[in-house]
Scaffold this active site. Structure first.
Site, PDB file in Angstrom:
ATOM      1  N   LYS A  36       0.871  -1.290  -0.200  1.00  0.00           N
ATOM      2  CA  LYS A  36      -0.057   0.011  -0.015  1.00  0.00           C
ATOM      3  C   LYS A  36       0.828   1.255  -0.067  1.00  0.00           C
ATOM      4  CE  LYS A  36      -0.874   0.407   4.958  1.00  0.00           C
ATOM      5  NZ  LYS A  36      -0.271   1.569   5.171  1.00  0.00           N
ATOM      6  N   THR A  37       2.000   1.279   0.858  1.00  0.00           N
ATOM      7  CA  THR A  37       2.986   2.297   0.720  1.00  0.00           C
ATOM      8  C   THR A  37       3.649   2.730  -0.658  1.00  0.00           C
ATOM      9  OG1 THR A  37       3.275   1.856   2.982  1.00  0.00           O
ATOM     10  CG2 THR A  37       5.016   3.414   1.801  1.00  0.00           C
ATOM     11  N   ASP A 225      -4.045   7.222   4.533  1.00  0.00           N
ATOM     12  CA  ASP A 225      -3.575   6.135   4.825  1.00  0.00           C
ATOM     13  C   ASP A 225      -4.142   5.649   6.116  1.00  0.00           C
ATOM     14  OD1 ASP A 225      -2.009   3.744   4.809  1.00  0.00           O
ATOM     15  OD2 ASP A 225      -0.249   4.914   5.449  1.00  0.00           O
ATOM     16  N   GLU A 226      -4.382   4.202   6.015  1.00  0.00           N
ATOM     17  CA  GLU A 226      -4.613   3.455   7.494  1.00  0.00           C
ATOM     18  C   GLU A 226      -6.053   3.988   7.773  1.00  0.00           C
ATOM     19  OE1 GLU A 226      -3.224   1.044   8.492  1.00  0.00           O
ATOM     20  OE2 GLU A 226      -1.188   1.299   8.404  1.00  0.00           O
ATOM     21  N   GLN A 256      -7.608  -5.352   9.371  1.00  0.00           N
ATOM     22  CA  GLN A 256      -6.639  -4.732  10.456  1.00  0.00           C
ATOM     23  C   GLN A 256      -7.048  -3.675  11.192  1.00  0.00           C
ATOM     24  OE1 GLN A 256      -2.187  -5.001   9.171  1.00  0.00           O
ATOM     25  NE2 GLN A 256      -3.147  -5.221   7.064  1.00  0.00           N
ATOM     26  N   ARG A 612       2.463 -11.194   9.981  1.00  0.00           N
ATOM     27  CA  ARG A 612       3.766 -10.473  10.429  1.00  0.00           C
ATOM     28  C   ARG A 612       4.866 -11.506   9.836  1.00  0.00           C
ATOM     29  NH1 ARG A 612       1.933  -6.218   9.767  1.00  0.00           N
ATOM     30  NH2 ARG A 612       0.154  -7.485   9.056  1.00  0.00           N
TER      31      ARG A 612
END
Length: 753
Positions: A36-37, A225-226, A256, A612
């Site tokens: 996504k970044t 973002d987020e 998330q 993770r």
């Protein structure tokens, strides 16, 4: 404007759509590890390249300064020109809103030089409000009031709306009165708190059309973002600002969303298509982080949630190993197993930095700290202090230190007004002055405060404090450390104080305080079984001191990361250990007792933990666990049962060994000696390791005066033999160590001929 490289290179089909779809509202559902970044930075660069907007016409919101800096750096790398200073609206939500308020302070109801108050400032104002309203801080603590005001502002509720919605709640009606006066005083002080930055920005835009139109004209493109972590107030601000150009681009992952306790509202992302019916929805489902089996496990777990957008992670990486499932006997065996696996993998070429140990609550870190330290494993605790360095734990330990030595002024003045007793700094200064003049300890002055005219106004409070300490001193003897702990809580009420001070943080602090008893129980058990010796306060404090000193290590980039699952979001590791996978711990009892929303957030937290891992994932649970000083049986977490058996290597479990005695606390933490834990009071081997087979001594085989040998204290003679509440005790005067009281059953003394 030119770019160094083709910014559309190396993008998959979904990423390419997200970067180039530049008209209208866009919802990007970015699965874990899906890049996504990369999409955010390439989209900004693409907008600039195509001449769709200038840099100062782009509002890009992140949730940390670190993320904002990372995005800026990546955009700079893509562009030939130096854009520093050209992105005034790329930053955190609070920083961007503060810029708006600074431009229009009068419209927001403040003077241009308004201040931002931190948490302590906020609580100080609340205390003054409570005094003015004659509301006791015993019934309503400033911390509780502060949290209630924060939640109200997150939901865009002023004091009037808050009072109306809680008209039948006596407690919250009082909070509303404090809230009202608090806001009046903040205006008088020309100050805002952290929540006001968002709250006041919303009303600045809502109530001032010219201000709203000004910023709507500026922001041609808005990127968030987020998005799953936004609250109601933040979402409303984005919606208003995007009304002219309608180019609202939000990136997030409903799977998330794990910060509801901070005010995050998952409905923002779930209902986005309803609020923006013409929006495009793009799913980033290709994961570039994890092996296939890890992703399959994550998909099987998260699909049990009802409130979610449908998506399935996939990868081009190899299948990888199956999920390693280990059933430990208890938390000690759990930590030893994790340490052993890490050592094994390090020997295969992994580095410390490749490992993460993730748990549900900070209190779980204690055993891992101890085991990792004793096994010489380099580690670092994140998302919280070292267990024995946490404020609440240090407070209880300070009581123990004063009981051990009333000359310890540092500990004495830490606890003299903790919990609050009305003993302030002025009184403390008087105590110190008298002690210096009289050449005596501060505690002596406190204990005899009725003799000093200077302390007449505080005498009753000081005497009450010293009475607590004198009562606690009665438990300063070997074998009574658990009683000392229990009475510290009973006589001081420090656990109740933390709950009242801050309802949210207080629960975690009380868990940590209670976990301290688990440390006492574990250490006491090891001391008895290893040396037949009752644990003394002095020995316990020495062990604690060594534990905290061990944390003061040189900075290194190569360490095992130990952290809560919440702290791990956004990170990745080659090898991940998810520990404490038990019902009531993960998922927590609280989430299990709530409606399905609480349980679904716990499942999302599990999903975050699983994703993770890049190469190897371990899931560990215990058959029994010591919680708050009591050993309790445990059941496997339901989340583990949601992973198909074919994805799990379940051959890893602790096997019960022989009925041999000889549990060794030192061997348990030694690299070169056998390691084993207790099960039902008996030692249990870890496979492939051996333990001592020494037989317990019998009282009738020994007499006063016999010369004996002890493996720790060396030679000495038996000074006394007696029964203490059904326990056979032997007192030995050792040549080098002096007199020790040992439990006959475990002492393992050998006669010296």
């Amino acid at each position: 404007m030119s770019l160094k490289n083709n910014i559309l290179d190396n993008l998959n089909e979904e990423q390419l759509k997200a970067v180039t779809h530049t008209q209208g509202a866009v919802l990007v559902l970015a699965g874990a590890g899906s890049g996504k970044t990369r999409v955010l930075t390439r989209r900004i660069a693409y907008i600039l390249q195509e001449g769709l907007a200038r840099a100062n016409q782009i509002l890009a919101i992140t949730f940390t300064n670190k993320a904002a800096a990372q995005i800026k750096e990546r955009v700079y790398e893509l562009c030939d020109e130096d854009f520093k200073g050209y992105f005034p609206w790329l930053g955190t939500m609070h920083s961007c809103c503060l810029k708006m308020l600074r431009q229009y302070p009068e419209e927001a109801g403040f003077r241009s030089n308004f201040l931002i108050y931190d948490t302590d400032d906020k609580k100080s104002v609340i205390k003054n409000c409570m005094k003015q309203l004659n509301i006791s801080d015993k019934a309503f603590t400033p911390g509780y009031i502060a949290s209630q005001i924060s939640r109200a502002k997150d939901d865009l509720m002023g004091y009037t709306e808050y009072a109306a919605s809680n008209a039948n709640d006596f407690q919250k009606k009082a909070v509303a009165r404090i809230y009202e006066l608090y806001q009046v005083k903040m205006k008088e002080y020309n100050a805002m708190d952290f929540d006001d930055i968002i709250f006041n920005t919303y009303f600045l835009l809502k109530n001032n059309r010219h201000v709203l139109e000004y910023f709507q004209n500026i922001f041609k493109y808005i990127l968030i973002d987020e998005f799953q972590d936004t609250n109601i107030a933040q979402y409303r601000i984005f919606a208003m600002l995007s009304m002219k150009y309608k180019n609202l681009f939000v990136v997030g992952d409903d799977d998330q969303s794990i910060y509801s306790f901070r005010g995050a509202n998952i409905k923002n992302i779930l209902n986005f298509e309803k609020d923006f019916p013409d929006s495009a929805v793009i799913k980033l489902e290709t994961n570039y982080r994890s092996c296939e089996n890890i992703l399959k496990a994550a998909n099987f777990v998260i699909r049990n949630n009802v409130a979610r957008k449908n998506k399935t992670l996939k990868t081009n990486k190899p299948e990888g190993s199956r999920i390693n499932l280990y059933k430990a006997y208890n938390e000690l065996n759990e930590a030893i197993y994790v340490a052993s696996e890490i050592k094994k993998l390090i020997n295969q070429g992994y580095s410390y930095k490749d490992f993460a140990v993730l748990y549900r609550t900070n209190a779980q870190s204690r055993v891992f700290e101890r085991v990792f330290r004793e096994r010489d494993l380099n580690y670092r605790i994140f998302g919280g202090l070292s267990f024995f360095s946490r404020q609440e734990v240090k407070d209880v330990l300070a009581y123990m230190r004063v009981v051990f030595s009333t000359d310890d002024d540092a500990s004495l003045f830490r606890i003299i007004n903790q919990p609050k007793r009305g003993i302030g700094d002025t009184t403390i200064k008087k105590i110190q002055a008298i002690a210096s003049y009289e050449s005596c300890s501060s505690y002596e002055v406190i204990r005899n405060s009725d003799k000093y005219d200077q302390l007449s106004s505080s005498c009753t409070k000081l005497k009450a404090f010293s009475d607590i300490i004198e009562k606690l001193k009665e438990y300063d003897m070997p074998g009574r450390l658990e009683e000392l702990y229990d009475n510290i809580l009973k006589l001081t009420g420090i656990d109740e104080y933390y709950i009242l001070e801050d309802a949210n943080l207080g629960k975690e602090r009380v868990e940590n305080i209670k976990e301290l008893k688990s440390a006492i129980v574990t250490m006491n058990q090891a001391q008895e079984e290893d040396y037949g010796e009752l644990l003394s306060l002095a020995a316990f404090l020495e062990n604690v001191t060594l534990a905290t000193d061990a944390d003061k290590e040189e900075a290194s980039d190569d360490y095992i990361s130990i952290m809560t699952l919440h702290s791990a979001k956004g990170l990745e590791f080659k090898v991940v250990f998810l520990v404490g996978m038990e019902e009531g711990l993960f998922p927590s009892f609280m989430s299990m007792s709530e409606s399905f929303e609480g349980l679904e957030e716990e499942r999302r937290l599990c999903y975050v933990g699983i994703t993770r891992a890049m190469d190897i994932l371990y899931c560990v649970y215990a058959e029994e666990r010591t919680k708050f000083g009591k050993t309790q049986p445990c059941d496997q977490s339901r989340f583990l049962k949601e992973i198909p058996r074919e994805l799990i290597d379940a051959g890893k479990k602790a096997y019960k060994g022989s009925e041999q005695s000889g549990f060794s606390f030192e061997r348990m933490f030694s690299q070169d000696k056998p390691l084993f834990v207790t099960k039902g009071g008996k030692p249990v081997d870890i496979p492939g390791l051996k333990v001592s087979s020494e037989a317990p001594m019998k009282k009738e085989e020994y007499n006063i005066g016999d010369r004996v040998m002890h493996k720790k204290y060396g030679e000495g003679y038996i000074k006394d033999l007696y029964d203490d509440n059904g326990m056979d005790i032997v007192e030995v005067n050792f040549d080098m160590a002096g007199v020790k009281r040992l439990v006959m059953e475990f002492a393992k003394l050998q006669k010296v001929k």
